[in-house]
Design a protein around this motif. Structure first.
Motif, PDB file in Angstrom:
ATOM      1  N   VAL A 195      -9.018   5.306  -1.517  1.00 30.70           N
ATOM      2  CA  VAL A 195      -7.771   5.684  -0.852  1.00 30.70           C
ATOM      3  C   VAL A 195      -6.745   6.060  -1.924  1.00 30.70           C
ATOM      4  O   VAL A 195      -6.579   5.353  -2.917  1.00 30.70           O
ATOM      5  CB  VAL A 195      -7.224   4.536   0.011  1.00 30.70           C
ATOM      6  CG1 VAL A 195      -5.889   4.935   0.653  1.00 30.70           C
ATOM      7  CG2 VAL A 195      -8.227   4.148   1.089  1.00 30.70           C
ATOM      8  N   THR A 196      -6.073   7.190  -1.706  1.00 26.94           N
ATOM      9  CA  THR A 196      -5.012   7.633  -2.610  1.00 26.94           C
ATOM     10  C   THR A 196      -3.667   7.428  -1.945  1.00 26.94           C
ATOM     11  O   THR A 196      -3.441   7.889  -0.820  1.00 26.94           O
ATOM     12  CB  THR A 196      -5.193   9.112  -2.983  1.00 26.94           C
ATOM     13  OG1 THR A 196      -6.474   9.288  -3.602  1.00 26.94           O
ATOM     14  CG2 THR A 196      -4.108   9.565  -3.946  1.00 26.94           C
ATOM     15  N   LEU A 197      -2.785   6.737  -2.631  1.00 26.14           N
ATOM     16  CA  LEU A 197      -1.434   6.468  -2.133  1.00 26.14           C
ATOM     17  C   LEU A 197      -0.448   6.555  -3.294  1.00 26.14           C
ATOM     18  O   LEU A 197      -0.840   6.384  -4.454  1.00 26.14           O
ATOM     19  CB  LEU A 197      -1.337   5.048  -1.547  1.00 26.14           C
ATOM     20  CG  LEU A 197      -2.043   4.733  -0.235  1.00 26.14           C
ATOM     21  CD1 LEU A 197      -1.993   3.227   0.002  1.00 26.14           C
ATOM     22  CD2 LEU A 197      -1.371   5.469   0.914  1.00 26.14           C
ATOM     23  N   PRO A 198       0.842   6.798  -3.008  1.00 25.30           N
ATOM     24  CA  PRO A 198       1.832   6.630  -4.064  1.00 25.30           C
ATOM     25  C   PRO A 198       1.797   5.184  -4.563  1.00 25.30           C
ATOM     26  O   PRO A 198       1.631   4.246  -3.770  1.00 25.30           O
ATOM     27  CB  PRO A 198       3.160   6.940  -3.361  1.00 25.30           C
ATOM     28  CG  PRO A 198       2.777   7.815  -2.213  1.00 25.30           C
ATOM     29  CD  PRO A 198       1.441   7.311  -1.766  1.00 25.30           C
ATOM     30  N   TRP A 199       1.954   4.998  -5.855  1.00 24.75           N
ATOM     31  CA  TRP A 199       1.839   3.676  -6.472  1.00 24.75           C
ATOM     32  C   TRP A 199       2.738   2.644  -5.795  1.00 24.75           C
ATOM     33  O   TRP A 199       2.324   1.522  -5.524  1.00 24.75           O
ATOM     34  CB  TRP A 199       2.187   3.799  -7.954  1.00 24.75           C
ATOM     35  CG  TRP A 199       1.874   2.595  -8.767  1.00 24.75           C
ATOM     36  CD1 TRP A 199       0.715   2.331  -9.445  1.00 24.75           C
ATOM     37  CD2 TRP A 199       2.730   1.462  -9.004  1.00 24.75           C
ATOM     38  NE1 TRP A 199       0.789   1.118 -10.088  1.00 24.75           N
ATOM     39  CE2 TRP A 199       2.013   0.566  -9.836  1.00 24.75           C
ATOM     40  CE3 TRP A 199       4.014   1.123  -8.599  1.00 24.75           C
ATOM     41  CZ2 TRP A 199       2.557  -0.643 -10.268  1.00 24.75           C
ATOM     42  CZ3 TRP A 199       4.558  -0.081  -9.028  1.00 24.75           C
ATOM     43  CH2 TRP A 199       3.830  -0.950  -9.856  1.00 24.75           C
ATOM     44  N   GLU A 200       3.952   3.039  -5.462  1.00 28.27           N
ATOM     45  CA  GLU A 200       4.912   2.084  -4.910  1.00 28.27           C
ATOM     46  C   GLU A 200       4.579   1.656  -3.480  1.00 28.27           C
ATOM     47  O   GLU A 200       5.126   0.679  -2.973  1.00 28.27           O
ATOM     48  CB  GLU A 200       6.326   2.669  -4.948  1.00 28.27           C
ATOM     49  CG  GLU A 200       6.488   3.920  -4.103  1.00 28.27           C
ATOM     50  CD  GLU A 200       7.876   4.521  -4.192  1.00 28.27           C
ATOM     51  OE1 GLU A 200       8.147   5.476  -3.429  1.00 28.27           O
ATOM     52  OE2 GLU A 200       8.686   4.046  -5.000  1.00 28.27           O
ATOM     53  N   ASP A 201       3.658   2.372  -2.826  1.00 27.56           N
ATOM     54  CA  ASP A 201       3.300   2.050  -1.439  1.00 27.56           C
ATOM     55  C   ASP A 201       2.111   1.090  -1.340  1.00 27.56           C
ATOM     56  O   ASP A 201       1.761   0.649  -0.248  1.00 27.56           O
ATOM     57  CB  ASP A 201       2.958   3.336  -0.668  1.00 27.56           C
ATOM     58  CG  ASP A 201       4.158   4.235  -0.476  1.00 27.56           C
ATOM     59  OD1 ASP A 201       5.296   3.762  -0.665  1.00 27.56           O
ATOM     60  OD2 ASP A 201       3.961   5.425  -0.158  1.00 27.56           O
ATOM     61  N   VAL A 202       1.496   0.780  -2.469  1.00 23.84           N
ATOM     62  CA  VAL A 202       0.250   0.010  -2.441  1.00 23.84           C
ATOM     63  C   VAL A 202       0.462  -1.392  -1.881  1.00 23.84           C
ATOM     64  O   VAL A 202      -0.305  -1.864  -1.027  1.00 23.84           O
ATOM     65  CB  VAL A 202      -0.368  -0.065  -3.851  1.00 23.84           C
ATOM     66  CG1 VAL A 202      -1.547  -1.033  -3.876  1.00 23.84           C
ATOM     67  CG2 VAL A 202      -0.822   1.321  -4.296  1.00 23.84           C
ATOM     68  N   GLU A 203       1.499  -2.080  -2.319  1.00 30.54           N
ATOM     69  CA  GLU A 203       1.716  -3.455  -1.875  1.00 30.54           C
ATOM     70  C   GLU A 203       1.928  -3.533  -0.368  1.00 30.54           C
ATOM     71  O   GLU A 203       1.352  -4.394   0.308  1.00 30.54           O
ATOM     72  CB  GLU A 203       2.921  -4.063  -2.608  1.00 30.54           C
ATOM     73  CG  GLU A 203       3.088  -5.550  -2.345  1.00 30.54           C
ATOM     74  CD  GLU A 203       4.116  -6.187  -3.259  1.00 30.54           C
ATOM     75  OE1 GLU A 203       4.564  -7.312  -2.944  1.00 30.54           O
ATOM     76  OE2 GLU A 203       4.471  -5.589  -4.290  1.00 30.54           O
TER      77      GLU A 203
END
Length: 349
Positions: A195-203
């Motif tokens: 899954v690819t997401l913006p880094w800040e959205d991972v949590e």
């Protein structure tokens, strides 16, 4: 007395002139100040370790001649668009792996976590400085307009941090995992869903159930950036002993930098690379033993050996994509064979 008055008068005029010239000189210096915008792959908490100290040191040592403004993951440009943005001059420099920023070179596949290419963080600088990867990367990026590759360094290993425990390869199947492009491509062979997401959205994605886990770092980063707060388990097996990341700059902007500041920037790169060597190495061990948030799990060696065997097939597939990739894969094979023969502590039996 007349001579003395004339001397004082001329001295006063000279002082005013010198003051004016001095002010003009200072103004000229200020008007020529170089300002860069550099974006890292890392979010704010991680950047405090992996780049900010070195950039702060550079700005201090540059003594007003140059200033680098540091931006964090996705702050100015999405990570996947960083290379093109740097090429256009939208930003001046980047710290990231080649893979994540979609660098248009064949060797970009080896940036980030190329499976089992390294076992320990020291492998990366040795491969670049002693086994020819530096020259290969310089050649590859020399074919691309507008960007200068400045050098590579080692980051942390690639382990899984997950909500549910991973005790076997079967447990990986269907798990939605935030990871790097090439690492995800390899892990999909074992049923992982990258899954690819913006880094800040991972949590948040972990909390909402959009993700089942992360294969983006070692345990040091899991604790540092807060991912240990939203996962429960840490798999001790890793698919790579060290991430391979680089520094890049817009070619035109790099060429405008005087040699002494280029040297200073490279020294600060080395300082950052050195810091990560001991920060990760010590942190990985300490948090496995003393960390209270993540329970450790391990896939048995015999079963994990099948993952390593599959990686060798993956290497051979990548080697077929270009003569240069074939050369890199051959270096990996030679290096790892030598390390295996060297034995402990280079490679364990």
């Amino acid at each position: 007395m007349s001579s003395r008055r004339n001397f004082l008068k001329n001295a006063a005029i000279g002082a005013v002139g010198a003051s004016t010239l001095g002010s003009a000189h200072i103004y000229a210096q200020e008007s020529k100040k170089i300002t860069w915008r550099l974006q890292t792959y890392a979010g704010p908490a991680l950047a405090e370790h992996v780049i900010k100290p070195s950039i702060d040191a550079f700005n201090k040592a540059a003594n007003g001649e140059m200033e680098i403004e540091l931006y964090f993951a996705d702050q100015l440009v999405p990570t996947g668009e960083l290379f093109r943005a740097m090429q256009r001059g939208t930003i001046d420099a980047v710290q990231s792996d080649d893979d994540s920023i979609a660098a248009p070179v064949d060797v970009s596949v080896f940036g980030g976590y190329f499976p089992f290419a390294s076992r320990y963080s020291l492998d990366i600088p040795v491969l670049f400085e002693k086994y020819g990867l530096k020259e290969i990367w310089e050649e590859a990026y020399g074919e691309v307009e507008g960007v200068t590759w400045l050098g590579a360094g080692a980051w942390d290993p690639c382990n899984f941090a997950t909500v549910k425990p991973i005790n076997s390869l079967e447990d990986l199947k269907g798990k939605r995992i935030f990871t790097f492009p090439t690492a995800g491509k390899f892990l999909s062979r074992f049923g992982v869903v990258p899954v690819t997401l913006p880094w800040e959205d991972v949590e948040v994605a972990m909390q909402t159930g959009e993700l089942d886990g992360i294969a983006w770092s070692g345990i040091t980063e899991d604790y540092t950036v807060g991912w240990a707060n939203v996962t429960n388990y840490f798999l001790t097996n890793n698919i790579s002993g060290a991430w391979c990341g680089s520094y890049f700059a817009n070619e035109e902007k790099w060429n405008e930098v005087p040699e002494h500041l280029k040297t200073l920037f490279r020294l600060c790169m080395d300082s950052s690379n050195y810091y990560r060597q001991h920060w990760y190495w010590g942190g990985e061990a300490d948090l496995r033993v003393n960390g209270s948030k993540l329970q450790l799990t391990t896939i048995p060696d015999a079963e994990w050996a099948t993952v390593e065997q599959e990686a060798m097939k993956f290497w051979d597939e990548i080697a077929k994509t270009s003569p240069r990739c074939a050369k890199v894969v051959e270096i990996f094979k030679q290096y790892n064979a030598l390390m295996a023969k060297a034995g402990t502590p280079y490679r364990c039996a």
